[in-house]
Design a protein around this motif. Structure first.
Motif, PDB file in Angstrom:
ATOM      1  N   GLY A 242      83.705  29.814  29.095  1.00  0.00           N
ATOM      2  CA  GLY A 242      83.581  28.842  28.014  1.00  0.00           C
ATOM      3  C   GLY A 242      82.191  28.252  27.872  1.00  0.00           C
ATOM      4  O   GLY A 242      81.976  27.359  27.048  1.00  0.00           O
ATOM      5  N   ARG A 243      81.222  28.739  28.653  1.00  0.00           N
ATOM      6  CA  ARG A 243      79.848  28.241  28.588  1.00  0.00           C
ATOM      7  C   ARG A 243      78.916  29.414  28.303  1.00  0.00           C
ATOM      8  O   ARG A 243      79.289  30.575  28.473  1.00  0.00           O
ATOM      9  N   PRO A 244      77.668  29.131  27.883  1.00  0.00           N
ATOM     10  CA  PRO A 244      76.719  30.223  27.643  1.00  0.00           C
ATOM     11  C   PRO A 244      76.460  31.017  28.913  1.00  0.00           C
ATOM     12  O   PRO A 244      76.589  30.502  30.026  1.00  0.00           O
ATOM     13  N   ARG A 245      76.090  32.276  28.763  1.00  0.00           N
ATOM     14  CA  ARG A 245      75.752  33.121  29.903  1.00  0.00           C
ATOM     15  C   ARG A 245      74.454  32.650  30.538  1.00  0.00           C
ATOM     16  O   ARG A 245      73.438  32.509  29.858  1.00  0.00           O
ATOM     17  N   PRO A 246      74.446  32.374  31.852  1.00  0.00           N
ATOM     18  CA  PRO A 246      73.214  31.901  32.508  1.00  0.00           C
ATOM     19  C   PRO A 246      72.106  32.945  32.428  1.00  0.00           C
ATOM     20  O   PRO A 246      72.344  34.135  32.633  1.00  0.00           O
ATOM     21  N   ARG A 247      70.892  32.479  32.149  1.00  0.00           N
ATOM     22  CA  ARG A 247      69.723  33.357  32.066  1.00  0.00           C
ATOM     23  C   ARG A 247      68.579  32.745  32.868  1.00  0.00           C
ATOM     24  O   ARG A 247      68.569  31.538  33.148  1.00  0.00           O
ATOM     25  N   LEU A 248      67.603  33.554  33.195  1.00  0.00           N
ATOM     26  CA  LEU A 248      66.418  33.035  33.884  1.00  0.00           C
ATOM     27  C   LEU A 248      65.693  32.015  33.014  1.00  0.00           C
ATOM     28  O   LEU A 248      65.207  30.995  33.502  1.00  0.00           O
TER      29      LEU A 248
END
Length: 318
Positions: A242-248
């Motif tokens: 339910g949250r954005p995909r983590p990115r660097l």
């Protein structure tokens, strides 16, 4: 008037790219797309830009995912160049803006909490060989405490990291902007430790001036952290249902969001201080920084509360 040839259009495009780069624009993806359009025109022996040809190229061999958006972005490249070409020769058509529109989109950021950053650094330290883990862990830590772009950290040279004065010199970054980033003493200590580990690992064999190096004793490539990041997220137990995909890149968002949140909590004049954050982050102007106000619901609430107070809506206490 003689009709322009395809090779003349190519020369015009290269001159345009050179001019814009002279103004500070990097134009990496833009130049790739424009040269693709020029090749398309050369294959058809066409030297005059027309809306029909521009639309045909925009739809030609575009990825099948998100076609409408991709087409619009490609056509926008031609539209920008066509304005320049039309000013020189009015026979060049400028594709209308309402054809294949490409609305501006921004990926929603993932805002890391302190514990998640610690878990990611620990997971990175577990990478093997040992020096890869040291590099990746220090790399992530530096991103989280400085808000630097990942590309800026990759490009760091030894001379750019001034541990004696606690400064990082970011040279010729986006839009040819350079700046200095002050470091906390604890960050200086960690970077000094990594530099010592780096020298021991290179053992006098490495010739690179890069601050961050990989196990092959050359500059730490931009693909490396992206390659290992999914593995680190899994090892750290960071999932985002339910949250954005983590990115660097979200470490930069996190840094900016936390800075703004702290300013609001401390009663600072955020609008007056926004240029300071813009300069620190290397933005061209503050409007690029204002977008970070949407980083979290808490930050949006603090901003809305401050705005409500400043406007002194009827029924509220003065």
């Amino acid at each position: 008037m003689k009709k322009p040839q395809a090779n003349e259009l190519a020369e015009l495009a290269e001159g345009y790219l050179q001019m814009r780069r002279g103004l500070g624009f990097k134009l990496v993806s833009f130049s790739t797309a424009l040269r693709s359009f020029v090749r398309f025109m050369q294959e058809r022996d066409e030297g005059v830009i027309t809306t029909v040809l521009a639309v045909q190229w925009a739809k030609d061999e575009a990825p099948r995912s998100e076609l409408a958006y991709t087409w619009g972005r490609r056509l926008m490249v031609v539209r920008i160049f066509a304005r320049h070409a039309n000013a020189i020769d009015p026979r060049h058509e400028i594709p209308p803006a309402d054809i294949l529109p490409a609305p501006t989109r921004r990926s929603l950021p993932y805002i890391y909490d302190d514990l998640e950053v610690v878990k990611l650094m620990r997971a990175a330290s577990g990478l093997r060989p040992l020096f890869r883990g040291m590099t990746m862990s220090t790399f992530i830590g530096l991103l989280s405490v400085t808000g630097m772009r990942t590309s800026e950290v990759h490009r760091l040279n030894l001379e750019d990291v001034d541990l004696d004065h606690g400064l990082i010199h970011v040279v010729d970054s986006k839009f040819n902007k350079s700046r200095e980033i002050p470091l906390h003493p604890s960050t200086v200590e960690v970077l000094a430790g990594y530099r010592r580990d780096r020298e021991r690992y290179l053992g006098g064999q490495g010739k690179t001036t890069a601050f961050f190096v990989n196990v092959r004793k050359v500059r730490f490539k931009e693909q490396s952290p992206t390659q290992y990041f999914p593995e680190l997220l899994a090892a750290a137990g960071i999932a985002a249902p339910g949250r954005p995909r983590p990115r660097l890149h979200d470490f930069r968002h996190t840094f900016a969001t936390r800075t703004l949140t702290d300013w609001y909590r401390n009663g600072e004049n955020v609008e007056a201080m926004m240029p300071v954050l813009s300069t620190y982050l290397g933005h061209v102007d503050p409007k690029s920084t204002f977008w970070y106000l949407t980083g979290t619901l808490e930050l949006m609430g603090l901003a809305a509360e401050r705005l409500s107070t400043s406007l002194n809506y009827p029924g509220e206490q003065p």
